[in-house]
Design an enzyme around this catalytic site. Structure first.
Site, PDB file in Angstrom:
ATOM      1  N   ALA A 130     -10.354  -0.023  -1.700  1.00  0.00           N
ATOM      2  CA  ALA A 130     -10.804   1.235  -1.098  1.00  0.00           C
ATOM      3  C   ALA A 130     -11.874   1.918  -1.956  1.00  0.00           C
ATOM      4  CB  ALA A 130      -9.611   2.154  -0.891  1.00  0.00           C
ATOM      5  N   HIS A 131     -12.377   3.021  -1.450  1.00  0.00           N
ATOM      6  CA  HIS A 131     -13.492   3.716  -2.105  1.00  0.00           C
ATOM      7  C   HIS A 131     -13.137   4.221  -3.503  1.00  0.00           C
ATOM      8  CE1 HIS A 131     -12.271   7.581   0.304  1.00  0.00           C
ATOM      9  NE2 HIS A 131     -11.234   6.944  -0.150  1.00  0.00           N
TER      10      HIS A 131
END
Lengths: 343, 343, 343
Positions: free
Chosen positions: C240-241
């Site tokens: 994820a980011h």
């Protein structure tokens, strides 16, 4: 977007302290600021970064009083968070998109493209498709026949949409997502082999939906697999045939939902959750990551955890005891031994 | 397929009651029927839908007696389910496919294409490939060198097949599936870094296999990763290097099987299952969704659940007690307290 | 590589016993050897295969004494394992790659390609990209604007890299992996709907990293999602980011790491693991497959298992008791009954 500090201050209706002629090309975190970037200070906890940042400009609250020398230009605004949001969208909009129709795109003559549609290189639009006004399709996308895509959608490279699927307005679909693949439907033929049940339905996606990279949404076997308005699906999610999802439900990465299950509106489903088929999940359900849902959740706004999932706090309480099970077993044994000895 | 009700009744060897001249273009669920669609009533539970459906025609049992007025044309047949299956295949066949070789396909001159092969736009067939008679490859597929694909296969857009992999007859591979990527093989070099172990094998897939969207099957490091005849793999599944899967095993979405594990025939593996490497799973094993298999399953036809998995009913029994663990711990404490007090 | 047995013996500095003029085209397992293949015998346990193999040549230890007639040519070497590794790399190198720039590739004139770069058919390189010396991009790859790829990388068909991402030297990215898709960032607007938080960061990948097929790595919302040098990521992984991963960490298939989590160096993370957001995982952590990490792991070199995970051996001990929970509950009940009876 490339904009001078003075113009940027006007754009966000802020007050500039510093040089109005510095070119700003991108946003940055305050601790990673570089010349040419604009950063922001919203949480006082990070104030010390302000005195060291290399960002050319920093958004601050209009009442902010620096305690030390600041090299960056300051732009004072009413609400730092709201301004950041606005500004990020500005940067985002102007760096997005493939304007126009690329000559290498293959667009069937029966397809209808609204005004302002962009089609990237090597994207294929099959017969009888409709692409709504202002939608942007990047390159290497495959849109099979009779697909309808609404207005102002963005589809990233490598998206594949099977025949007859429908996508609403203002949707975003990330790279290599697959929409409309066959559901997993087979019937045993009695000899140990399986016969394929033809999958003749479609996928219908509402407005303002975001679909993550490499997520797969199977077509209904008959009728629709439906994703409601405002849903947000993360990467690598599996949505099986004839699943129905209500509006504004958000689902984190790698979750799988089996066939014909109905998920309510405004649910929050964590990552790596598995939900069995033919269930009903009430509105507002919150399901903890890695949980497994084996039966319907009928009470709205419940919170669930475990595999199979039980009420969230009950799971935590049981799991706390699970951790001391060896001790519990030892204590039980001690009592048994005591009994035997006392007999 | 576009067919009039009268012709459709003849096609399914049924008896028509109603207008023989209505055009039928697609199947529908009875509760979602639209003009131009044909629906069916097999389960009496749904009979009330028959009196309200907007479908133009409905398949019913030859002995069915309606209790109220029906607007749709009725087609009476011997076995509704069998007839639906047949009919769905008719609708399916005639809407599938990309006839012929698209001029934008890139086909190496050394590739051999059987009669009736369809190759969609921008699909790449590399040198020394063989594509069997009647196979249909949609657009944007990449087939690397020396790949062999059997007869009557369907590959959907975005499938990528690495060098030297072999696929049997009558297989279906859904969009963005990857077949033949490198296995996850690395050896620590003693300094904390990992050296890649070259992955020189291939993937061999039997006949009548279906591979779901975005599923990945790694090549063997040496020799084959093998998927047996009649296996059905759902979306987003991971099959690691040198896995062997017997015939007619079905695997639900998001399951992962680690390297060199041998899965028997006629197994049923649920979604999000993880199976460790170098294990043997007996024929007919049934593994519940989200289970983790950490050691070989040697007894055929077993049913398993949990992580690590134990016998299915044993897991349910243990989990039932897990849910009341706080109560169990409290009761144990009460007995201990009683002991102490009574000393 | 196509090489005669005599030349092959010289290449590996071995001693040939047999015909020096047989063409060798590929390696094989000894039990699956075919004419034209070279196999090896390293583990004496498999010696019986040597007398039946159809491989044209077999690598053996220089001191090996066959007990029976061998049809294959023998090549005696100092260290069979080391020689295999070397040989496999030879076979691998010479069968890889798409030499040169294919005429159907679309390369923006502002892109900079180093010497010896290969670009496959239908691959798209957008404006202001830099592709380092000797890198090989297969076909049907999409590289968005301002992407930097280092030297000697291999990208397989269907890889999609979003704007501004950076990849180091000597990296391998497998088919249909997506790098730089938007992070899953939304803020509730109070009315039940979610507003997208623009994702303006990028992905930065170090040197010698391998990324598996269909793996997704989201861009930072601001700043970088970072994968350290020497990391190996298997298939279908979700990063994820703003995740940060230290050097030489290996992650097995289908694991997901939520936003902003920092993973240390030299960690070993099993398959289907889930790690929550905003955590810190210490260097050298080893996380068992299917575990769920819900809080930071601060002690280096720990071993973890369960969901939520606890210390590895503690989990196994608790799980051992979990399996006999029905018995434990029955025994507790017996004691309670005894108490009641004795009152």
């Amino acid at each position: 977007m490339k904009i001078k500090t003075g113009d940027l201050a006007r754009l966000v209706e802020g007050h500039l302290e510093g040089n109005p002629d510095i070119w700003i090309t991108h946003p940055s975190k305050i601790e990673e600021g570089e010349p040419g970037s604009i950063s922001f200070l919203a949480n006082p906890k990070y104030e010390h970064h302000l005195y060291e940042t290399k960002a050319s400009a920093v958004l601050v609250d209009k009442h902010f009083q620096p305690k030390s020398l600041v090299n960056a230009a300051l732009i004072r605004v009413d609400n730092v968070y709201l301004t950041i949001g606005k500004l990020m969208q500005e940067f985002n909009q102007t760096t997005n998109g493939n304007p126009g129709i690329h000559p290498s795109a293959l667009i069937d003559e029966s397809a209808q493209l609204g005004p302002g549609v962009s089609i990237g290189p090597q994207t294929i639009i099959s017969s009888d498709c409709i692409i709504g006004q202002g939608s942007c399709l990047y390159g290497q996308i495959f849109i099979d026949r009779e697909v309808v895509i609404g207005k102002n959608c963005t589809l990233y490279p490598g998206v594949k949409i099977y025949k007859g699927c429908r996508i609403g307005d203002d949707c975003i679909v990330h790279s290599n997502a697959v929409i409309g693949s066959d559901g997993f439907g087979f019937s045993p033929d009695g000899s140990g082999q399986y016969q394929k049940i033809p999958q003749l339905g479609f996928v219908e996606i509402g407005d303002r939906v975001e679909i993550g990279a490499n997520t797969t949404i199977d077509r209904g076997s008959l009728g629709a697999t439906r994703i409601g308005h405002g849903c947000k699906l993360d990467n690598l999610i599996q949505i099986a045939h004839n699943v129905q999802i209500g509006d504004n439900t958000v689902i984190a990465a790698q979750t799988g939902i089996a066939g014909s299950t109905k998920i309510g509106s405004n649910c929050q489903i964590g990552g790596q959750v598995g939900i069995a088929g033919h269930l009903t999940i009430a509105d507002g359900s919150r399901i903890q990551a890695q949980s497994g849902i084996a039966s319907s959740l009928t009470a709205p706004d419940g919170k669930w955890y475990g595999s199979p999932a039980i009420e969230y706090l009950a799971y935590l309480r049981s799991y706390a005891e699970f951790k001391s099970l060896p001790d519990l077993a030892r204590r039980l044994k001690a009592i048994e031994d005591h009994f035997k000895a006392s007999k």
